[in-house]
Design an enzyme around this catalytic site. Structure first.
Site, PDB file in Angstrom:
ATOM      1  N   CYS A 117       0.819  -1.230   0.000  1.00 16.48           N
ATOM      2  CA  CYS A 117       0.000   0.000   0.000  1.00 16.48           C
ATOM      3  C   CYS A 117       0.846   1.272   0.000  1.00 16.48           C
ATOM      4  O   CYS A 117       0.337   2.354  -0.292  1.00 16.48           O
ATOM      5  CB  CYS A 117      -0.946   0.003   1.187  1.00 16.48           C
ATOM      6  SG  CYS A 117      -1.980  -1.458   1.251  1.00 16.48           S
ATOM      7  N   HIS A 257      -3.131   7.083   3.061  1.00 12.00           N
ATOM      8  CA  HIS A 257      -3.618   5.812   2.535  1.00 12.00           C
ATOM      9  C   HIS A 257      -4.962   5.506   3.193  1.00 12.00           C
ATOM     10  O   HIS A 257      -5.149   5.720   4.382  1.00 12.00           O
ATOM     11  CB  HIS A 257      -2.602   4.700   2.829  1.00 12.00           C
ATOM     12  CG  HIS A 257      -3.113   3.351   2.449  1.00 12.00           C
ATOM     13  ND1 HIS A 257      -3.674   3.106   1.224  1.00 12.00           N
ATOM     14  CD2 HIS A 257      -3.189   2.190   3.143  1.00 12.00           C
ATOM     15  CE1 HIS A 257      -4.059   1.839   1.174  1.00 12.00           C
ATOM     16  NE2 HIS A 257      -3.777   1.266   2.332  1.00 12.00           N
ATOM     17  N   ASN A 287     -10.143  -0.127   0.626  1.00 18.93           N
ATOM     18  CA  ASN A 287      -8.686  -0.082   0.500  1.00 18.93           C
ATOM     19  C   ASN A 287      -8.259  -0.580  -0.885  1.00 18.93           C
ATOM     20  O   ASN A 287      -8.403  -1.763  -1.182  1.00 18.93           O
ATOM     21  CB  ASN A 287      -8.084  -0.958   1.612  1.00 18.93           C
ATOM     22  CG  ASN A 287      -6.566  -0.948   1.623  1.00 18.93           C
ATOM     23  OD1 ASN A 287      -5.919  -0.508   0.682  1.00 18.93           O
ATOM     24  ND2 ASN A 287      -6.000  -1.468   2.700  1.00 18.93           N
TER      25      ASN A 287
END
Ligand code: COA
Length: 333
Positions: A117, A257, A287
């Site tokens: 990520c 994020h 996500n």
């Protein structure tokens, strides 16, 4: 002779998410969960899912085309392609080579970069080096993920979290004093076992953790990642602020994020930053790993939330475990 540049920044942005929406109510029919639980514990209401016949590289290519056009360039102007992904369609060819071919970017170097990520942050940091050394004029960085393909759709603790999507940026030389001002990337491999997606090998412990016949699925220790993530957002943000000689009060927009709204809230409290200065779109997408930050940044730009001269901090964390941040003085507008 190569021309070295003093400053590099984002000169174009684009994004693309699949049309198919998977809501919390859809998930209620698939696993033992509820819309109420998911919203309260994660902030997610819906996510985007690729249909079976579409490679993730297709949405990456579309995001790339938009970013190149937004920069006022054509694909043949691109000198290098970096695709950040932990869910490539193939291990070879790389997603970067696939996207190069799909957009008609000529024969420029192209490679994938996996920092989970945190990938897009790592990608920007690498791209910047090629610009300031004069090796490249324009580097395309694409965060492109098909996480729905590595999710165990019978595991309620993970299948609610993830989504597919792509966001892209063209990095090029900018006016001195603008663009990328400071960067930080880090990793702690000793914590890697907390988020795993096995590929060509898997140890016994990783086999045992997976209850589905398909073992090549994502597994995570939610609690451990949560603790790491809150600290990582705080630490990585403070690092780039210190390097730039700025404080949190100078930040016009923080783009973190998007893994869990509670992680963002926890970090915001520790950083003492107002909610209005943080971009959050997790309710719509969940996500999307390395695509989360560029999709959020592209949305913020299109929604006219950023103007030339604004101070932005992009900050991420994820598998590896990795973390990273980039502080920009916005140069578009
Ligand atoms: N629906 C309903 N109940 C659920 C559920 C779901 N989808 N998923 C888990 N539960 C249950 C658990 O089984 C547990 O039940 P128990 O108390 O009877 O054992 C209970 O809810 C609490 O589980 P817990 O794991 O403590 O919840 P949490 O508040 O920590 O939230 C996560 C779990 C995964 C949402 C959270 O830890 C998280 O977001 N972590 C970060 C994960 C992440 O983003 N990773 C990628 C990083 S890039």
């Amino acid at each position: 002779m190569k021309t070295k540049f003093n400053a590099a920044g984002i000169i174009g942005l684009g994004s693309c998410v699949p049309d198919k929406v998977l809501t919390n109510f859809d998930l209620e029919k698939m696993v033992d969960t509820s819309d109420e639980w998911i919203v309260k514990r994660t902030g997610i209401s819906e996510r985007r899912i690729l249909d079976k016949s579409t490679p993730a590289s297709h949405i990456g290519a579309e995001a790339a085309r938009k970013a190149i056009s937004n920069a006022g360039l054509t694909p043949l102007d691109i000198d290098m392609i970096i695709v950040t992904t932990e869910t490539p369609d193939y291990l070879t060819p790389s997603m970067a080579c696939m996207i190069q071919d799909q957009i008609g970017a000529g024969k420029c170097p192209a490679f994938d970069l996996n920092a989970a990520c945190s990938g897009f942050i790592y990608g920007l940091v690498v791209a910047r080096q090629f610009i300031i050394t004069g090796s490249c004029r324009y580097v395309l960085v694409v965060g492109c993920e098909g996480l729905s393909r590595v999710v165990d759709w019978e595991d309620r603790s993970t299948c609610i979290l993830f989504s597919d999507g792509a966001g892209a940026a063209v990095v090029g030389a900018v006016e001195e004093g603008y663009g990328i001002i400071s960067t930080y990337i880090g990793a702690d491999g000793s914590l890697g076992h907390n988020i795993t997606i096995p590929c060509c090998y898997m140890n016994e412990s990783d086999v045992e953790k997976r209850h589905h016949e398909n073992k090549r699925v994502i597994w995570l220790d939610g609690g451990e990642v949560f603790k790491f993530a809150v600290k990582a957002l705080e630490e990585a943000t403070n690092r780039v602020l210190q390097d730039a000689g700025l404080t949190i009060n100078d930040v016009d927009l923080l783009v973190p994020h998007q893994a869990n709204a509670r992680i963002i809230e926890g970090a915001a409290k520790r950083l003492e930053i107002d909610n209005e200065s943080i971009y959050v779109n997790i309710h719509k997408y969940g996500n999307m790993s390395s695509a989360s930050i560029p999709v959020a940044l592209d949305e913020a730009m299109r929604n006219k939330m950023i103007k030339k001269g604004d101070i932005l901090v992009l900050v991420g964390f994820g598998g590896g475990l990795t973390l990273g941040s980039v502080l920009l003085k916005w140069n578009i507008g």
